[in-house]
Design an enzyme around this catalytic site. Sequence first.
Site, mmCIF file in Angstrom:
data_model
loop_
_atom_site.group_PDB
_atom_site.id
_atom_site.type_symbol
_atom_site.label_atom_id
_atom_site.label_comp_id
_atom_site.label_asym_id
_atom_site.label_seq_id
_atom_site.Cartn_x
_atom_site.Cartn_y
_atom_site.Cartn_z
ATOM 1 N N ASP A 19 0.846 -1.204 0.000
ATOM 2 C CA ASP A 19 0.000 0.000 0.000
ATOM 3 C C ASP A 19 0.881 1.253 0.000
ATOM 4 O O ASP A 19 0.379 2.375 -0.042
ATOM 5 C CB ASP A 19 -1.008 -0.007 1.157
ATOM 6 C CG ASP A 19 -0.351 -0.097 2.517
ATOM 7 O OD1 ASP A 19 0.894 -0.183 2.593
ATOM 8 O OD2 ASP A 19 -1.090 -0.073 3.527
ATOM 9 N N SER A 20 2.217 1.060 -0.016
ATOM 10 C CA SER A 20 3.132 2.179 -0.273
ATOM 11 C C SER A 20 2.892 2.740 -1.676
ATOM 12 O O SER A 20 3.389 3.821 -2.011
ATOM 13 C CB SER A 20 4.594 1.735 -0.115
ATOM 14 O OG SER A 20 4.842 0.545 -0.833
ATOM 15 N N ASP A 50 -1.094 -6.017 -0.180
ATOM 16 C CA ASP A 50 -1.538 -5.379 1.066
ATOM 17 C C ASP A 50 -3.042 -5.165 1.081
ATOM 18 O O ASP A 50 -3.614 -4.629 0.117
ATOM 19 C CB ASP A 50 -0.876 -3.999 1.204
ATOM 20 C CG ASP A 50 0.348 -4.036 2.097
ATOM 21 O OD1 ASP A 50 0.414 -4.902 2.997
ATOM 22 O OD2 ASP A 50 1.248 -3.208 1.891
ATOM 23 N N LYS A 99 -1.530 -9.402 2.820
ATOM 24 C CA LYS A 99 -0.804 -8.980 4.025
ATOM 25 C C LYS A 99 -1.659 -7.978 4.774
ATOM 26 O O LYS A 99 -2.353 -7.167 4.154
ATOM 27 C CB LYS A 99 0.548 -8.357 3.634
ATOM 28 C CG LYS A 99 1.281 -7.673 4.796
ATOM 29 C CD LYS A 99 2.738 -7.389 4.481
ATOM 30 C CE LYS A 99 3.033 -6.055 3.850
ATOM 31 N NZ LYS A 99 2.637 -4.876 4.665
ATOM 32 N N GLU A 153 -1.732 -5.488 8.643
ATOM 33 C CA GLU A 153 -0.940 -4.933 9.743
ATOM 34 C C GLU A 153 -1.628 -5.198 11.080
ATOM 35 O O GLU A 153 -2.845 -5.047 11.186
ATOM 36 C CB GLU A 153 -0.766 -3.414 9.545
ATOM 37 C CG GLU A 153 0.005 -3.066 8.282
ATOM 38 C CD GLU A 153 0.190 -1.554 8.091
ATOM 39 O OE1 GLU A 153 -0.220 -0.774 8.972
ATOM 40 O OE2 GLU A 153 0.755 -1.169 7.052
ATOM 41 N N GLU A 199 8.878 -4.177 10.767
ATOM 42 C CA GLU A 199 9.334 -2.899 10.209
ATOM 43 C C GLU A 199 9.874 -1.999 11.311
ATOM 44 O O GLU A 199 9.204 -1.764 12.328
ATOM 45 C CB GLU A 199 8.164 -2.205 9.475
ATOM 46 C CG GLU A 199 8.573 -0.869 8.875
ATOM 47 C CD GLU A 199 7.580 -0.321 7.856
ATOM 48 O OE1 GLU A 199 6.608 -1.015 7.494
ATOM 49 O OE2 GLU A 199 7.794 0.818 7.402
HETATM 50 O O1 KIV Z 1 3.550 -1.105 1.661
HETATM 51 C C1 KIV Z 1 4.742 -1.461 1.741
HETATM 52 O O2 KIV Z 1 5.572 -1.169 0.871
HETATM 53 C C2 KIV Z 1 5.144 -2.249 2.903
HETATM 54 C C3 KIV Z 1 6.607 -2.477 3.102
HETATM 55 C C4 KIV Z 1 7.242 -1.248 3.621
HETATM 56 C C5 KIV Z 1 6.872 -3.647 3.971
HETATM 57 O O3 KIV Z 1 4.319 -2.654 3.667
#
Ligand code: KIV
Length: 271
Positions: A51-52, A90, A120, A122, A189
């Site tokens: 989600d980055s 994510d 994934k 959190e 992280e």
């Molecule tokens: O969204 C992302 O890129 C991440 C990484 C920083 C692990 O969750």
Amino acid sequence: MSVHKEVKRVTTAVLQEMKARGEKISMLTAYDFTLAKIVDEAGMDIILVGDSASNVMAGHETTLPITLDQMIYHASSVIRAIKRSLVVVDLPFGSYQGDSKEALRSSIRIMKESEAHSVKLEGGKEVIESVNRILSAGIPVMGHLGLTPQSIYKFGTYTVRAKEEEEAQRLIEDAHLLEEAGVFALILEKVPAALAERVAKELTIPVIGIGAGGGVDGQVLVMHDMLGITQEFSPRFLRRYHNLYEEMLGAFNSYIDDVKSGDFPNEKEQY
Ligand code: KIV
């Protein structure tokens, strides 16, 4: 011979075998077809459609605004490029917290519409019901503890997490809880290296770090950061493998100059 070199397709079982053999796992983000194809061809074990994307693709300050539809768009673009890597997607903010049925619905949408391999999310104890429900549908889940960017407004800053004993203890408990629930791997992280190493030793599943030192089972970075396309983000843990920002700027400048001067196109570059 390493497991990495032998396998035609990386699966969760392959990652487990890598951990058992002490072979480090490589993981990088990707968000589009063209770059995912290069990452896959390079032999990356895991590609994370993170989600980055909210930051590096859409220009938002945080990961919170990206939607499930947008994540599915990025994930399906990546999946079309992949021959070998395991693709993790994510679950975006708001698509799984507080309602495990919603979490399952979101995960099923990702798996069906993008054809990705896993999701994934959190958090630890507070999302364990969602983790259990997603797993019960046969969808592989990766956990993410430590600095969890979707909770940035709770933390207030992006500084190192779990430096104090109480938070470190909670992280260790959450890590065990996630492993017992059945997640196939865990991201840590921005936590102290000694804590990350301890978690990696205690867990049987792979623990992959970002800013968590070298004592874990693998490493993950954001592609645009390690290529040096993003400039403003330079935490201590980031190793830049290129300065693509400068190289691209130079290429764009040369193109502008050539167009303006009439040098481009030349005789051979026309019909
Ligand atoms: O969204 C992302 O890129 C991440 C990484 C920083 C692990 O969750």
